[in-house]
Design an enzyme around this catalytic site. Structure first.
Site, PDB file in Angstrom:
ATOM      1  N   SER A 122       0.868  -1.175   0.000  1.00  0.00           N
ATOM      2  CA  SER A 122       0.000   0.000   0.000  1.00  0.00           C
ATOM      3  C   SER A 122       0.904   1.223   0.000  1.00  0.00           C
ATOM      4  O   SER A 122       2.080   1.122  -0.351  1.00  0.00           O
ATOM      5  CB  SER A 122      -0.902  -0.038   1.235  1.00  0.00           C
ATOM      6  OG  SER A 122      -1.890   0.971   1.168  1.00  0.00           O
ATOM      7  N   GLY A 123       0.342   2.362   0.411  1.00  0.00           N
ATOM      8  CA  GLY A 123       1.177   3.541   0.601  1.00  0.00           C
ATOM      9  C   GLY A 123       1.658   3.582   2.048  1.00  0.00           C
ATOM     10  O   GLY A 123       1.469   2.640   2.815  1.00  0.00           O
ATOM     11  N   ASP A 124       2.252   4.711   2.417  1.00  0.00           N
ATOM     12  CA  ASP A 124       2.772   4.856   3.775  1.00  0.00           C
ATOM     13  C   ASP A 124       1.660   4.819   4.824  1.00  0.00           C
ATOM     14  O   ASP A 124       1.889   4.416   5.963  1.00  0.00           O
ATOM     15  CB  ASP A 124       3.543   6.172   3.885  1.00  0.00           C
ATOM     16  CG  ASP A 124       4.733   6.206   2.938  1.00  0.00           C
ATOM     17  OD1 ASP A 124       5.586   5.314   3.043  1.00  0.00           O
ATOM     18  OD2 ASP A 124       4.782   7.107   2.076  1.00  0.00           O
TER      19      ASP A 124
ATOM     20  N   ASP B  58      -0.059  17.345   0.133  1.00  0.00           N
ATOM     21  CA  ASP B  58      -0.376  15.942   0.387  1.00  0.00           C
ATOM     22  C   ASP B  58      -1.891  15.731   0.495  1.00  0.00           C
ATOM     23  O   ASP B  58      -2.452  14.825  -0.122  1.00  0.00           O
ATOM     24  CB  ASP B  58       0.309  15.533   1.702  1.00  0.00           C
ATOM     25  CG  ASP B  58       0.729  14.081   1.699  1.00  0.00           C
ATOM     26  OD1 ASP B  58       0.334  13.357   0.780  1.00  0.00           O
ATOM     27  OD2 ASP B  58       1.450  13.682   2.629  1.00  0.00           O
TER      28      ASP B  58
HETATM   29  P1  ADP Z   1      -2.016   6.046  -0.573  1.00  0.00           P
HETATM   30  O1  ADP Z   1      -0.553   6.229  -0.672  1.00  0.00           O
HETATM   31  O2  ADP Z   1      -2.605   5.779  -1.911  1.00  0.00           O
HETATM   32  O3  ADP Z   1      -2.644   7.179   0.152  1.00  0.00           O
HETATM   33  P2  ADP Z   1      -2.277   4.538   1.858  1.00  0.00           P
HETATM   34  O4  ADP Z   1      -1.682   3.232   2.206  1.00  0.00           O
HETATM   35  O5  ADP Z   1      -1.631   5.724   2.469  1.00  0.00           O
HETATM   36  O6  ADP Z   1      -2.279   4.702   0.268  1.00  0.00           O
HETATM   37  O7  ADP Z   1      -3.811   4.448   2.221  1.00  0.00           O
HETATM   38  C1  ADP Z   1      -4.620   5.556   2.381  1.00  0.00           C
HETATM   39  C2  ADP Z   1      -5.684   5.280   3.428  1.00  0.00           C
HETATM   40  O8  ADP Z   1      -6.596   4.277   2.993  1.00  0.00           O
HETATM   41  C3  ADP Z   1      -5.153   4.780   4.740  1.00  0.00           C
HETATM   42  O9  ADP Z   1      -5.399   5.763   5.714  1.00  0.00           O
HETATM   43  C4  ADP Z   1      -5.958   3.524   5.068  1.00  0.00           C
HETATM   44  O10 ADP Z   1      -6.453   3.544   6.369  1.00  0.00           O
HETATM   45  C5  ADP Z   1      -7.131   3.629   4.135  1.00  0.00           C
HETATM   46  N1  ADP Z   1      -7.694   2.320   3.729  1.00  0.00           N
HETATM   47  C6  ADP Z   1      -7.244   1.069   3.944  1.00  0.00           C
HETATM   48  N2  ADP Z   1      -8.027   0.149   3.354  1.00  0.00           N
HETATM   49  C7  ADP Z   1      -9.028   0.820   2.743  1.00  0.00           C
HETATM   50  C8  ADP Z   1     -10.164   0.438   1.966  1.00  0.00           C
HETATM   51  N3  ADP Z   1     -10.417  -0.846   1.673  1.00  0.00           N
HETATM   52  N4  ADP Z   1     -10.961   1.424   1.501  1.00  0.00           N
HETATM   53  C9  ADP Z   1     -10.696   2.704   1.739  1.00  0.00           C
HETATM   54  N5  ADP Z   1      -9.642   3.140   2.479  1.00  0.00           N
HETATM   55  C10 ADP Z   1      -8.813   2.219   2.980  1.00  0.00           C
HETATM   56 MG    MG Z   2      -1.276   7.821   2.025  1.00  0.00          MG
END
Ligand code: ADP
Ligand code: MG
Length: 378
Positions: free
Chosen positions: A76-78, A175
């Site tokens: 995923s992302g951070d 961000d």
């Molecule tokens: P990105 O770099 O794309 O932002 P992240 O890993 O930072 O990816 O995730 C962004 C957010 O999505 C996190 O705060 C996490 O809690 C949330 N998240 C996790 N699973 C899901 C899901 N199934 N649907 C929506 N949001 C989610």
């Molecule tokens: Mg993020």
């Protein structure tokens, strides 16, 4: 030292926490197409836990029997790794739990830790599939090392453990404002930067910090003769913490009190941005702290003072992609390696971020906790 490095066992059992919504929504496809075949070759078996909502991964690792797993992998992302770190720190057995090697595979739009680990391993600065392939290769090799975390506390009583950085002002605005362009992948930050540049804002507040000093932790700091004798530390009563309670912040005094006398208070109180980063990269193409390493015991504190022109901000941001921004010797951009810091915004204006996640604007302070977790790295 002997405890700093280790190698994953073979066969290796990996729990993969995967956010299907991260980045441009391709994490599951990329995992199956790119990651799984490489891990199979390396005798790493994967069990995929697909998150269904925010906080799902936090709850999963907080309640999980960790003895089933040799590593916890975040695809995923951070933001999802932030949940995992804080979920583990909530466990009564956090000291043991934090020994479980963590691994980040870039699946999000903000992949700063993955980009940093790619850089520490000596690889060329890459993005997207190439970065994912490099990080998967690093996992196949299976070497892990310790990583510092920073404990952040807010005036309203929240506490977080952060592995990447804390920000206020310009970068945090980019961000969060650019979340709506998530479908662009990491290009969302380029567009967001240009938009925030157009409406460049000034944030008022007080910034204080405890500098690293030449011998970290051992030499007494020069001090005010009226200040209590602290030798650089605020003594904590020994043995009063319940077993399993989280580690105390020995360098900090409560936010209601002034910072200790041996801290530095920045005289200027108008900023374009404040960013405390503890990894090299802020994004795949942002080499903000070239000197940072996983366990350098250091918070790399940057702040940009108000009065800077838009053109200079743009020049600095272009230079950050190569990590040459400090070479420009811009008098508005300050950099200082610290062990702890405090930021007290004058009014609740602007967005604060912790590891790229938004936080309501309020007084915050933080200190480094050296080598608090382990992370797979090259
Ligand atoms: P990105 O770099 O794309 O932002 P992240 O890993 O930072 O990816 O995730 C962004 C957010 O999505 C996190 O705060 C996490 O809690 C949330 N998240 C996790 N699973 C899901 C899901 N199934 N649907 C929506 N949001 C989610
Ligand atoms: Mg993020």
């Amino acid at each position: 030292d002997g405890d700093s490095y280790g190698v994953l066992p073979r066969p290796c059992r990996a729990l993969v926490l995967l956010n299907p919504q991260s980045g441009s929504g391709r994490a599951l496809d990329d995992f199956q197409a790119v990651v799984q075949p490489m891990l199979a070759e390396a005798d790493i078996t994967t069990t995929v836990f697909v998150t269904e909502r925010p906080h799902h991964a936090h709850e999963k690792v907080r309640d999980e029997d960790l003895s089933q797993w040799d590593t916890l992998v975040v695809m995923s992302g951070d933001g999802l790794l932030f949940e995992v770190v804080n979920g583990l720190m909530e466990r009564p057995d956090w000291k043991e739990a934090m020994k479980k090697p963590l691994c980040i595979l870039p699946g999000g739009s903000g992949n700063a830790l993955a980009a940093s680990i790619n850089y520490y391993a000596g690889y060329e600065q890459v993005a997207k599939k190439k970065l994912l392939t490099n990080c998967t290769f690093i996992l196949c090799k299976g070497l892990y090392t310790q990583m510092d975390l920073v404990s952040l506390s807010t005036a309203s009583g929240k506490r977080f453990f952060s592995f990447l950085g804390f920000g206020w002002g310009f970068i945090s605005d980019v961000d969060i404002d650019s979340e709506k362009y998530r479908w662009l992948g990491s290009a969302r930050f380029t567009l967001g930067t240009l938009q925030c540049l157009a409406k460049l804002r000034v944030y008022q507040g007080r910034l204080s910090y405890l500098p690293m000093g030449p011998e970290q932790g051992s030499s007494p700091a020069p001090r005010d003769p009226h200040a209590p004798v602290t030798n650089g530390h605020i003594p904590q009563p020994a043995g009063t913490d319940a077993p399993g309670s989280p580690p105390p912040d020995s360098l900090l005094v409560p936010l209601g009190q002034p910072v200790p006398a041996h801290w530095t208070v920045v005289p200027e109180e108008e900023f374009v941005l404040v960013y405390a980063i503890y990894q090299s990269h802020l994004g795949t193409n942002l080499l903000m702290a070239p000197a940072a390493r996983l366990h350098d015991g250091c918070i790399h504190l940057f702040y940009m003072k108000a009065g800077i022109s838009r053109v200079t901000v743009l020049k600095l941001f272009l230079a950050i992609s190569r990590g040459t921004h400090l070479d420009l010797n811009c008098p508005h951009l300050c950099y200082v390696p610290v062990r702890a810091f405090r930021l007290e915004p004058r009014v609740a204006a602007g967005i604060m971020t912790v590891d790229g996640e938004a936080l309501a604007c309020e007084p915050v302070q933080g200190q480094v906790h050296g080598r608090l977790c382990r992370v797979v790295s090259g």
